[in-house]
Design an enzyme around this catalytic site. Structure first.
Site, PDB file in Angstrom:
ATOM      1  N   GLU A 107       0.859  -1.189   0.000  1.00 20.70           N
ATOM      2  CA  GLU A 107       0.000   0.000   0.000  1.00 20.70           C
ATOM      3  C   GLU A 107       0.883   1.222   0.000  1.00 20.70           C
ATOM      4  O   GLU A 107       1.774   1.353   0.848  1.00 20.70           O
ATOM      5  CB  GLU A 107      -0.889   0.060   1.256  1.00 20.70           C
ATOM      6  CG  GLU A 107      -2.265  -0.494   1.122  1.00 20.70           C
ATOM      7  CD  GLU A 107      -3.119  -0.134   2.338  1.00 20.70           C
ATOM      8  OE1 GLU A 107      -2.841   0.891   2.986  1.00 20.70           O
ATOM      9  OE2 GLU A 107      -4.052  -0.892   2.628  1.00 20.70           O
ATOM     10  N   THR A 108       0.649   2.126  -0.908  1.00 19.13           N
ATOM     11  CA  THR A 108       1.282   3.434  -0.865  1.00 19.13           C
ATOM     12  C   THR A 108       0.539   4.359  -1.827  1.00 19.13           C
ATOM     13  O   THR A 108      -0.107   3.898  -2.770  1.00 19.13           O
ATOM     14  CB  THR A 108       2.778   3.364  -1.220  1.00 19.13           C
ATOM     15  OG1 THR A 108       3.379   4.626  -0.926  1.00 19.13           O
ATOM     16  CG2 THR A 108       3.003   3.028  -2.696  1.00 19.13           C
TER      17      THR A 108
END
Length: 925
Positions: free
Chosen positions: A857-858
């Protein structure tokens, strides 16, 4: 006299009696009744005759004496002996030695209460033990208004509201509260505690059913006890369990007479500090036709734009709540309580609520104070904003930075409840009383350093009451109350003092009496650390010999950078590598790969929506390491070992010692991916057609990440991408349903595992407080379950970069390291530096574990509140994406494909929770 004469005499006698009887008034009516009764119902006539004869017999019976002595007469000596032996049962349990010591050291405040309070010993301390959230206790305007009211109305009305006790100021306060909440009517009580304990029995009686949260406060419990209703409990804040209980009640009552049924819960829970999912509760109460009683004692005046409570905060129409109960004594610094709702609800209480009917009315000056504070909250929203800023500052000092405690309160709650972490309690085998003693020592230590806080206290367990009879039991904790009367620096200092007090007490009492401890030494044999362990004895070797102390033996083992587990005879059982955290260095724009990153400050957790909670980017502000011209190896503090029934070496392949060079990012093997969640804005599941519509716009990614298996999402997404080369990073979300979710994935894949790139087990579970051992066990369980269905690909648990740094054993148990990393939450990183920031964490974790690191996740939000140097906007979103893509050529998943409008924005995530979508709103929305 012969028989004929006797017959004539008897007839004359009866005639004479009849004549005399007919002279009696009412005799004719009586005769008609007897004749008609005998003709219509002769049995009744016989019964009445029997009762008449019995009454005559009873009245004519001889008297008997009640003074007859039917007992053994005792002598005076025997009576005296029995009196001397008799011991009355105590009304309350005697004080324990701990309670006596606590009372002796209890601080006494002299003068007014405020952010800075003077004690009886002359010291001035920072007060975070009172509910003076808005620093109104010393407000001069309120003080003058109260004095004017006192001179006009006197101290109190000296009568119940229904008997000369109601005054015009009471009616004004009721109208002000009603207008502030948006309800039809309101009723004010004289005491906050007795409000909810009177409202419940006013509506729920014997035979009615109450479904209540197991963690509700003591006042609610007393109200339910007084009502004598049937009580059904559901697990704390568990909406699935609530639904099951409601369905069970409806099924049981289907063929029974109709009864009144209520759901009772709190807005902000007094015992835990967390927040109710009111949207889901309202949905369930309508589905199963229950009335809702909501206690907003601690949320009214705190949550929402104007302090109107959890209804305003979560966007729920106040008319969806039948009875809304609150307090005027906490945040509003007045006194009394209220119940708001429809006019019928309110008027019923004026005659049926015992605390309203039989108690003297609220003093006029307290009613006036409540009205004035409500007006201040409506006109000056800056008061709430300042308190929330101080809450965020205190979170940054306590929750993520302490290895001993974590906060159970909602991020918006000014009352922070800090409890010992589960792994600390388990490793030391701490009982409730031992936890209370430790917490009291922390309170005393903080007070010695100028900060006055308190403990979370509950009613003691009854005499001879077992744990099984108690049911849900409150975990002891610390209570820290924030106020806007403290500046940001003062809050930071207060948090530092509290954190240091906790650490000092826990290190001074590292082990309970039942557990041995470990002492580790440097090569000069100077003691530098000691660690509590469980059934086995573990010790650390870095530069010299390690001495392990047990109660009866001394064992010496030499090894490099490992923990060696030995039995009670000193025989080695197993070994595992241990890595330590570095002290926080100075912040710089980008971390060099050779310098380890420090653990960052707070990561507030947001409540997860239904039908199945999905991951949310957690606030992860962290200082950046300063580049060192000549990096030197530094000693590192040992993390707390977790007690385990059996040693669990990491099942995944990988080196036991960190590599000197960064690992090669081969991992699951993909370039870039994007996450997707199949939920509508109302939390309902998207249909197959909606999912297909969404995927008409998603292209250019090798991998699609899904977090769970609900809403038939695996099948729907695979169908929507059929014919493409895209692969899937699937997820098992619920650690308690590993087997079931693995089977769901298998049924959706239908034997074609070639499209599955990897499978995650949980999302940010350790960051949310789950024991790392539980996560590691779930990884092994998922791996075995998936192998049974024919899957042999990589399996890993996903967590934040901070959690993975603190618990590298999760990476070791996984086939690769999977981290969620958001530069936005750091607060010091601009969008164009996101890639360098994330790359620094990846290099750090990769070196520490020797495993491939995948960023799962980013991203960067397009809307929301500014977080220092991090500004959410479409332009910065593009800059962050460009920076990340420049830093990574593979193994990165962006968050997320579309805006997640089903989530709830909040202060803890800078009101940006919904706006991380790369392509804006979903086309199916």
């Amino acid at each position: 006299m012969d028989l004929h004469d006797a017959h004539g005499w008897l007839i004359d006698l009866l005639n004479n009696i009849s004549v005399q009887f007919q002279k009696v008034p009412g005799s004719a009516i009586f005769l008609r009744y007897v004749k008609s009764s005998y003709q219509n119902d002769p049995v009744r006539s016989a019964v009445e005759l029997f009762l008449f004869l019995f009454a005559v017999r009873y009245l004519l019976a001889p008297k008997y004496s009640t003074s007859k002595k039917s007992y053994v007469k005792l002598t005076d000596e025997e009576i005296d002996e029995l009196v001397d032996e008799w011991v009355p049962e105590p009304l309350v349990a005697p004080q324990t030695s701990f309670e006596e010591a606590e009372n002796e050291k209890r601080p006494v405040i002299v003068g007014p209460t405020g952010p800075k309070s003077k004690l009886a010993n002359g010291r001035v301390v920072t007060n975070v033990a009172s509910y003076n959230f808005y620093n109104l206790a010393g407000n001069e305007t309120l003080k003058e208004k109260a004095i004017q009211t006192l001179r006009t109305y006197g101290v109190g009305p000296c009568g119940p509201p229904g008997f000369y006790g109601t005054q015009d100021v009471h009616q004004k306060t009721e109208a002000d509260i009603s207008a502030h909440l948006g309800t039809t009517a309101c009723i004010v009580y004289a005491q906050a505690f007795s409000t909810i304990s009177s409202v419940i029995p006013a509506f729920s009686k014997r035979g009615d059913i109450i479904v209540a949260d197991k963690a509700v406060n003591f006042a609610i419990r007393k109200g339910m006890q007084i009502s004598r209703s049937s009580i059904r409990w559901y697990e704390h804040n568990d909406m699935v369990d609530l639904q099951n209980v409601l369905a069970s009640v409806v099924k049981e009552q289907a063929k029974k007479p109709l009864t009144r049924r209520f759901i009772v819960t709190e807005g902000l829970f007094e015992n835990l500090g967390d927040m109710v999912d009111l949207v889901k509760v309202v949905e369930l109460r309508h589905r199963y036709k229950f009335r809702l009683i909501l206690d907003e004692t601690w949320s009214f005046g705190v949550l929402g734009r104007t302090g109107a409570g959890v209804t305003e905060h979560q966007g729920v129409n106040v008319k969806e709540v039948d009875m809304l109960v609150g307090s005027l004594a906490g945040p509003l610094c007045a006194g009394g309580g209220f119940c708001a709702g429809s006019s019928e609800i309110v008027e019923h209480q004026r005659l049926s609520a015992s605390a309203y009917t039989f108690s003297a009315a609220l003093p006029a000056m307290l009613a006036t104070t409540a009205s004035e504070v409500l007006a201040m909250l409506e006109s000056n929203s800056e008061m709430l904003t300042q308190v929330r800023e101080n809450i965020k500052t205190m979170w940054g000092q306590l929750d993520p930075r302490s290895e001993w405690v974590h906060c159970t309160s909602a991020v918006e709650n000014p009352i922070m409840i800090l409890v010992l972490k589960a792994e600390v309690v388990a490793s030391r085998k701490l009982s409730i009383s031992e936890q209370e003693q430790l917490l009291q020592e922390m309170v005393d230590e903080a007070l010695a350093n100028g900060v006055m806080m308190t403990r979370l206290k509950s009613m003691p367990r009854g005499v001879n009451v077992t744990a099984k009879e108690v049911g849900w039991e409150l975990q002891p904790g610390l209570k820290v109350c924030l106020t806007l009367g403290l500046s940001r620096k003062e809050v930071e200092r207060t948090g530092t003092v509290i954190r240091h007090a906790i650490t000092k007490v826990m290190k001074a009492r590292r082990c309970s009496s039942a557990a041995p401890y470990v002492e580790s030494y440097s090569n000069t044999l100077q003691k530098v650390d000691h660690t509590c362990i469980g059934p086995r004895h573990s010790h650390l070797k870095r530069h010299g010999p390690v001495k392990v102390h047990t109660q009866v033996e001394y064992v010496t083992v030499s090894a490099e950078d490992v923990v060696v587990y030995v039995d009670t005879q000193g025989n080695p059982v197993t070994t595992t590598t241990i890595y330590r955290n570095q002290p926080p260095p100075t912040s710089t724009p980008a971390p060099p790969p050779s310098n380890p990153l420090p653990p960052p400050p707070p990561q507030p957790q947001q409540p997860q929506p239904q039908p199945q909670p999905q991951p949310q980017p957690q606030p992860q502000p962290q200082p950046q390491p300063q580049p060192q011209p000549q990096p030197q190896p530094q000693p590192q503090p040992q993390p707390q070992p977790q007690p385990q029934p059996q040693p669990q070496p990491a099942p995944a392949p990988g080196p036991d010692k960190p590599n000197s060079a960064a690992p090669v990012l081969s991992g699951p093997g993909f370039k870039s991916g994007v996450s997707y969640s199949p939920y509508n804005a109302d939390n309902s599941c998207k249909s197959t057609q909606q999912v297909a519509t969404d995927f008409t716009k998603i292209s250019g990614y090798d991998v699609i990440r899904l977090y769970g298996t609900d809403c038939n999402q695996v099948s729907n997404v695979m169908a929507a991408t059929k014919g493409s080369n895209v692969k899937f990073f699937l997820g098992i979300f619920d650690l308690a349903q590993v087997q079931k979710e693995a089977e769901t994935i298998s049924n959706a894949v239908k034997g074609d595992w070639s499209r599955v790139n990897a499978v995650s087990v949980g999302n940010e579970m350790v960051n949310k407080g789950t024991n790392p051992g539980t996560v590691i066990g779930a990884i092994g369980q998922a791996r075995n379950a998936l192998k049974g269905h024919g899957y042999n690909g990589p399996v890993a648990s996903v967590d934040t970069m901070v959690a993975m740094t603190n618990h590298p054993e999760i990476c070791k148990a996984s086939d690769f390291c999977a981290i969620n990393c958001h530069a936005f939450f750091d607060g010091k990183i601009p969008a164009e530096k996101s890639g360098e920031f994330i790359k620094g964490w990846v290099d750090k974790i990769g070196k520490a574990t020797g495993k491939t690191v995948v960023v799962t996740e980013t991203g960067w939000p397009t809307r929301g509140d500014t977080n220092g140097a991090a500004v959410p906007s479409p332009e910065n979103h593009k800059a962050a994406m460009k920076s990340i893509q420049g830093a990574f050529s593979n193994n990165v998943i962006f968050y997320s494909a579309y805006n997640d409008m089903w989530k709830k924005n909040g202060q803890g995530t800078f009101n940006a929770e919904q706006y991380w979508g790369i392509m804006g709103n979903a086309p199916s929305a």
